[in-house]
Design a protein around this motif. Structure first.
Motif, mmCIF file in Angstrom:
data_model
loop_
_atom_site.group_PDB
_atom_site.id
_atom_site.type_symbol
_atom_site.label_atom_id
_atom_site.label_comp_id
_atom_site.label_asym_id
_atom_site.label_seq_id
_atom_site.Cartn_x
_atom_site.Cartn_y
_atom_site.Cartn_z
ATOM 1 N N MET A 1 -7.962 -0.607 -35.373
ATOM 2 C CA MET A 1 -7.522 0.081 -34.191
ATOM 3 C C MET A 1 -6.481 1.131 -34.569
ATOM 4 O O MET A 1 -5.658 0.906 -35.435
ATOM 5 C CB MET A 1 -6.945 -0.916 -33.186
ATOM 6 N N ARG A 2 -6.540 2.212 -33.881
ATOM 7 C CA ARG A 2 -5.649 3.331 -34.186
ATOM 8 C C ARG A 2 -4.254 3.154 -33.595
ATOM 9 O O ARG A 2 -3.256 3.542 -34.195
ATOM 10 C CB ARG A 2 -6.281 4.613 -33.646
ATOM 11 N N TYR A 3 -4.175 2.567 -32.411
ATOM 12 C CA TYR A 3 -2.906 2.480 -31.685
ATOM 13 C C TYR A 3 -2.386 1.043 -31.666
ATOM 14 O O TYR A 3 -3.160 0.096 -31.697
ATOM 15 C CB TYR A 3 -3.091 2.973 -30.254
ATOM 16 N N GLU A 4 -1.062 0.899 -31.605
ATOM 17 C CA GLU A 4 -0.467 -0.423 -31.478
ATOM 18 C C GLU A 4 0.749 -0.371 -30.561
ATOM 19 O O GLU A 4 1.364 0.678 -30.390
ATOM 20 C CB GLU A 4 -0.093 -1.002 -32.833
ATOM 21 N N LEU A 5 1.065 -1.519 -29.976
ATOM 22 C CA LEU A 5 2.236 -1.636 -29.112
ATOM 23 C C LEU A 5 3.431 -2.028 -29.966
ATOM 24 O O LEU A 5 3.329 -2.903 -30.818
ATOM 25 C CB LEU A 5 2.020 -2.718 -28.057
ATOM 26 N N ILE A 6 4.566 -1.386 -29.718
ATOM 27 C CA ILE A 6 5.795 -1.687 -30.447
ATOM 28 C C ILE A 6 6.907 -1.887 -29.427
ATOM 29 O O ILE A 6 7.134 -1.035 -28.567
ATOM 30 C CB ILE A 6 6.159 -0.550 -31.417
ATOM 31 N N ARG A 7 7.617 -3.006 -29.571
ATOM 32 C CA ARG A 7 8.750 -3.274 -28.687
ATOM 33 C C ARG A 7 10.011 -2.688 -29.288
ATOM 34 O O ARG A 7 10.292 -2.856 -30.462
ATOM 35 C CB ARG A 7 8.934 -4.772 -28.495
ATOM 36 N N LYS A 8 10.751 -1.974 -28.478
ATOM 37 C CA LYS A 8 12.005 -1.359 -28.906
ATOM 38 C C LYS A 8 13.161 -2.308 -28.615
ATOM 39 O O LYS A 8 13.294 -2.792 -27.508
ATOM 40 C CB LYS A 8 12.254 -0.033 -28.180
ATOM 41 N N GLU A 9 13.950 -2.549 -29.585
ATOM 42 C CA GLU A 9 15.146 -3.370 -29.406
ATOM 43 C C GLU A 9 16.358 -2.453 -29.449
ATOM 44 O O GLU A 9 16.335 -1.467 -30.163
ATOM 45 C CB GLU A 9 15.253 -4.409 -30.526
ATOM 46 N N PRO A 10 17.418 -2.692 -28.775
ATOM 47 C CA PRO A 10 17.676 -3.788 -27.843
ATOM 48 C C PRO A 10 17.260 -3.466 -26.413
ATOM 49 O O PRO A 10 17.431 -4.293 -25.529
ATOM 50 C CB PRO A 10 19.187 -3.957 -27.927
ATOM 51 N N GLU A 11 16.707 -2.291 -26.172
ATOM 52 C CA GLU A 11 16.402 -1.892 -24.792
ATOM 53 C C GLU A 11 15.340 -2.763 -24.142
ATOM 54 O O GLU A 11 15.299 -2.881 -22.929
ATOM 55 C CB GLU A 11 15.915 -0.431 -24.735
ATOM 56 N N GLY A 12 14.438 -3.324 -24.948
ATOM 57 C CA GLY A 12 13.353 -4.128 -24.402
ATOM 58 C C GLY A 12 12.214 -3.287 -23.863
ATOM 59 O O GLY A 12 11.325 -3.807 -23.208
ATOM 60 N N THR A 13 12.234 -1.977 -24.118
ATOM 61 C CA THR A 13 11.134 -1.120 -23.686
ATOM 62 C C THR A 13 10.048 -1.119 -24.763
ATOM 63 O O THR A 13 10.224 -1.621 -25.868
ATOM 64 C CB THR A 13 11.612 0.315 -23.422
ATOM 65 N N TRP A 14 8.928 -0.519 -24.430
ATOM 66 C CA TRP A 14 7.764 -0.519 -25.308
ATOM 67 C C TRP A 14 7.301 0.901 -25.594
ATOM 68 O O TRP A 14 7.501 1.801 -24.797
ATOM 69 C CB TRP A 14 6.622 -1.302 -24.652
ATOM 70 N N SER A 15 6.665 1.050 -26.755
ATOM 71 C CA SER A 15 6.056 2.317 -27.150
ATOM 72 C C SER A 15 4.633 2.048 -27.600
ATOM 73 O O SER A 15 4.300 0.934 -28.007
ATOM 74 C CB SER A 15 6.816 2.959 -28.314
ATOM 75 N N GLU B 1 6.690 6.389 -25.053
ATOM 76 C CA GLU B 1 7.782 5.505 -25.447
ATOM 77 C C GLU B 1 8.726 5.301 -24.276
ATOM 78 O O GLU B 1 8.686 6.046 -23.301
ATOM 79 C CB GLU B 1 8.522 6.040 -26.667
ATOM 80 N N GLY B 2 9.544 4.235 -24.342
ATOM 81 C CA GLY B 2 10.455 3.921 -23.251
ATOM 82 C C GLY B 2 9.727 3.358 -22.039
ATOM 83 O O GLY B 2 10.153 3.556 -20.909
ATOM 84 N N LEU B 3 8.630 2.644 -22.279
ATOM 85 C CA LEU B 3 7.753 2.164 -21.212
ATOM 86 C C LEU B 3 7.972 0.688 -20.910
ATOM 87 O O LEU B 3 8.434 -0.068 -21.765
ATOM 88 C CB LEU B 3 6.293 2.353 -21.635
ATOM 89 N N SER B 4 7.576 0.282 -19.717
ATOM 90 C CA SER B 4 7.501 -1.146 -19.424
ATOM 91 C C SER B 4 6.300 -1.699 -20.188
ATOM 92 O O SER B 4 5.426 -0.939 -20.634
ATOM 93 C CB SER B 4 7.307 -1.380 -17.922
ATOM 94 N N LEU B 5 6.235 -3.011 -20.337
ATOM 95 C CA LEU B 5 5.108 -3.618 -21.047
ATOM 96 C C LEU B 5 3.793 -3.273 -20.364
ATOM 97 O O LEU B 5 2.814 -2.909 -21.023
ATOM 98 C CB LEU B 5 5.280 -5.137 -21.143
ATOM 99 N N GLU B 6 3.748 -3.330 -19.044
ATOM 100 C CA GLU B 6 2.519 -3.034 -18.312
ATOM 101 C C GLU B 6 2.074 -1.587 -18.527
ATOM 102 O O GLU B 6 0.887 -1.319 -18.757
ATOM 103 C CB GLU B 6 2.703 -3.311 -16.823
ATOM 104 N N GLU B 7 3.006 -0.648 -18.461
ATOM 105 C CA GLU B 7 2.669 0.767 -18.703
ATOM 106 C C GLU B 7 2.125 0.947 -20.120
ATOM 107 O O GLU B 7 1.127 1.636 -20.330
ATOM 108 C CB GLU B 7 3.899 1.654 -18.541
ATOM 109 N N ALA B 8 2.801 0.340 -21.091
ATOM 110 C CA ALA B 8 2.381 0.475 -22.491
ATOM 111 C C ALA B 8 0.991 -0.121 -22.704
ATOM 112 O O ALA B 8 0.165 0.472 -23.398
ATOM 113 C CB ALA B 8 3.400 -0.188 -23.407
ATOM 114 N N GLN B 9 0.711 -1.264 -22.103
ATOM 115 C CA GLN B 9 -0.605 -1.885 -22.239
ATOM 116 C C GLN B 9 -1.694 -1.012 -21.630
ATOM 117 O O GLN B 9 -2.776 -0.865 -22.207
ATOM 118 C CB GLN B 9 -0.612 -3.274 -21.602
#
Length: 62
Positions: free
Chosen positions: A1-15, A33-41
């Motif tokens: 897969m080309r894309y992956e989800l990455i959690r940003k610490e300490p903000e808890g946002t996703w990219s 980047e700077g997304l909620s988990l649902e937006e990132a998914q």
């Protein structure tokens, strides 16, 4: 897969990371980047689907 989800610490946002570009994925002209988990998914699923269609059309997937 080309894309992956990455959690940003300490903000808890996703990219959504573009493994081919080595940078955050672009979505609607902005870095995903700077997304909620649902937006990132949701964005991850859309980008993976578009990439799969592109590769199928070009004959890169058997």
């Amino acid at each position: 897969m080309r894309y992956e989800l990455i959690r940003k610490e300490p903000e808890g946002t996703w990219s959504v990371w573009d493994g081919h570009q080595g940078a955050p994925a672009e979505f609607e002209g902005r870095p995903a980047e700077g997304l909620s988990l649902e937006e990132a998914q949701d964005i991850h699923a859309l980008l993976e689907s578009a990439d799969m269609k592109r590769r199928l059309y070009r004959g890169h997937i058997a």
